[in-house]
Design an enzyme around this catalytic site. Structure first.
Site, short mmCIF file in Angstrom:
data_model
loop_
_atom_site.label_atom_id
_atom_site.label_comp_id
_atom_site.label_asym_id
_atom_site.label_seq_id
_atom_site.Cartn_x
_atom_site.Cartn_y
_atom_site.Cartn_z
N ASP A 1 0.99 -1.38 0.13
CA ASP A 1 0.02 -0.21 0.15
C ASP A 1 1.03 1.42 0.06
O ASP A 1 2.12 1.23 0.60
CB ASP A 1 -1.03 0.01 0.99
CG ASP A 1 -2.07 1.09 1.20
OD1 ASP A 1 -3.19 0.45 1.08
OD2 ASP A 1 -1.98 2.16 1.12
N LYS B 1 -23.74 1.29 8.31
CA LYS B 1 -24.51 0.16 8.42
C LYS B 1 -23.97 -0.64 9.52
O LYS B 1 -23.08 -0.15 9.99
CB LYS B 1 -24.79 -0.79 7.20
CG LYS B 1 -23.57 -1.55 6.74
CD LYS B 1 -23.76 -2.24 5.75
CE LYS B 1 -22.56 -3.25 5.42
NZ LYS B 1 -22.81 -4.30 4.47
N CYS C 1 -19.88 2.60 -1.46
CA CYS C 1 -20.27 1.71 -2.78
C CYS C 1 -21.51 2.13 -3.41
O CYS C 1 -21.41 2.77 -4.49
CB CYS C 1 -20.19 0.30 -2.45
SG CYS C 1 -18.70 -0.31 -1.59
#
Ligand code: UGA
Length: 460
Positions: A30, A339, A279
């Site tokens: 990364d 969520k 998303c």
């Protein structure tokens, strides 16, 4: 097989961890060197159910390693998974600069040909652009790269389970050998040859998931089409909830009966504050944008987006209806994550509710089982409490914004005693109206009856 994963966000980490658990040698890299250092020392930088267990197990078995040097990861592997971010630009199009950077790195750092697997969510045709970029950047070395589109269908919170027990695996390829190599990579998952962190005794029996081989363009479209369709379902349920409220029907009764028709299916018909996260909102926008660029006006998706944006307004209408004046009132928010079962607050409807409450001058107290520190960094003006009972103590209204089980299981009698006023505005339809009536709460939810407290009834 020796695999590299570029990008250690939740998709990259879940992909790397699960493929290592399936027996491959995985090296993750990364550009965020701190994140790599954290992973090397055994810390998991995100909350994702079961991920810590899998990462620990593959660290101990030596199947996974981390490096901040992308070149090392690229040279060490036969196949490379690109899992970098593709955030939305202002015009709704996806920003693909990270993918382009990775293409340049792969082409210039590789010393042999590689299979390059695009796992980031990208607009259709990105795979073909990626292939062009790889061949342009590798002009001097003469190496060739095969590109595969392998969209992920991982839900945050259940991503490890989704990876190890997929409904389908989609591989978009240009030649048979890429398809064969992808089948080899996924073989242990398809044949369930891994130690499952989700099911301690035995995984539930079931048929092997299909591995679908398509073109690259189709694979990319499958991802867009799936996410957008799910978003469409949610907005449908939300519009339905508005109608239910107006004509006195119960949205749960309606969606439950609808969902029993296998052509419709019962999932993703949960009405409430609408969809958030990194998303759906961005994928929907990107798909509408993509459709526009090829001359298709994807109106139903635009409508789904519009319905979703209105959810916060509809929720605040309920808050105003119940509280009248918000300024100066103590308001408790249960839930900050977009969520349940994640600490992700990106595009979280809960944070938008908190922002609007602050703007109206409310004294906002909030809690979440996992997302407090991420929310705190964005909205420091909120008073955060680890213990939900501290958050709701003396509150004049309790706003439920995320569907955590922990909130469902609160001792609601205790809640009733601790609050200054028994008022719940439930943005996730988490509580039962009958139970709320029993406890003499005034209770608002989406698409279901309004429950009035006895004092409210008397004042009518
Ligand atoms: C979504 C898809 O479900 C995954 O298949 C996909 O791989 C992923 O996006 C991605 O593209 O990476 P995710 O964003 O993690 O996964 O979350 P979902 O469980 O799909 O929920 C999205 C939002 O919709 C949440 O805010 C949730 O509260 C809301 N939602 C979901 C509803 O409002 N109602 C529902 O019935 C279901």
């Amino acid at each position: 097989m020796k695999l590299a994963v570029i990008g250690c966000g939740y998709v990259g980490l879940v992909t790397g961890a699960c493929l290592a658990e399936a027996g491959h040698d995985v090296v993750c890299t990364d550009i965020d060197a701190d994140r790599i250092a954290q992973l090397q020392s055994g810390n998991v930088p995100i909350y994702e159910h079961h991920l810590d267990k899998v990462l620990e197990s593959v660290r101990r078995s030596g199947q996974i390693s981390y490096t901040a040097d992308a070149g090392d990861a690229i040279r060490a592997s036969e196949a490379i998974f690109i899992c970098v971010g593709t955030p939305p630009k202002d015009n709704g199009d996806a920003d693909l600069s990270a993918i382009d950077n990775v293409a340049r790195q792969i082409a210039t750092e590789a010393r042999s040909s590689k299979l390059v697997i695009e796992k980031s969510t990208v607009p259709a045709r990105t795979g073909l652009e990626l292939r062009r970029a790889l061949s342009a950047y590798s002009r001097n070395s003469g190496l060739t790269f095969r590109v595969v589109s392998n969209p992920e269908f991982l839900r945050e919170g259940t991503a490890v389970e989704d990876f190890l027990h997929p409904d389908r695996i989609v591989v978009g390829v240009e030649d048979d050998s890429s398809a064969a190599q992808m089948r080899e990579i996924y073989r242990p998952i398809l044949e369930r040859k891994f130690r499952c962190p989700v099911h301690e005794d035995a995984c539930p029996a079931g048929p092997e998931a299909p591995l679908l081989v398509t073109t690259i363009n189709s694979a990319e479209l499958i991802k867009h089409a799936s996410n957008s369709f799910l978003a469409l379902k949610i907005s449908y349920a939300n519009a339905l909830a508005d109608i239910c409220e107006r004509i006195g029907a119960d949205v749960h009764e309606v969606t439950h009966a609808m969902g029993l028709d296998p052509r419709i299916g019962g999932q993703f018909l949960q009405a409430g504050l609408g969809f958030g996260g990194f998303c759906f909102p961005k994928d929907l926008q990107a798909f509408v944008h993509l459709a526009g660029t090829v001359g298709v006006d994807f109106e139903i998706l635009k409508a789904a987006e519009r319905v979703n944006k209105q959810r916060i307004d509809r929720f605040l209408e309920k808050v105003h209806q119940a509280l009248w004046v918000v300024k100066g009132k103590r308001v408790a928010i249960l839930g900050l994550a977009f969520k349940a079962n994640t600490d992700d607050v990106r595009f979280s409807p809960a944070l938008e509710v908190a922002r609007r409450m602050l703007a109206e001058g409310a004294d906002v107290h909030a809690t979440d089982p996992e997302a407090i520190s991420r929310a705190e960094a964005i909205l420091p003006q909120v008073a955060y409490h680890r213990d939900p009972y501290d958050a709701l103590r003396d509150a004049e209204a309790l706003l439920i914004c995320t569907e955590w089980d922990e909130f469902r299981q609160l001792d609601w009698e205790r809640v009733a005693k601790l609050m200054a006023r028994r008022l719940v505005i439930d943005g996730r339809n988490l509580c039962s109206p009958a139970r709320m009536r029993e406890l003499d709460f005034e209770y608002f939810s989406f698409g279901r009856e309004l429950v009035r407290s006895s004092r409210m009834e008397a004042a009518r």
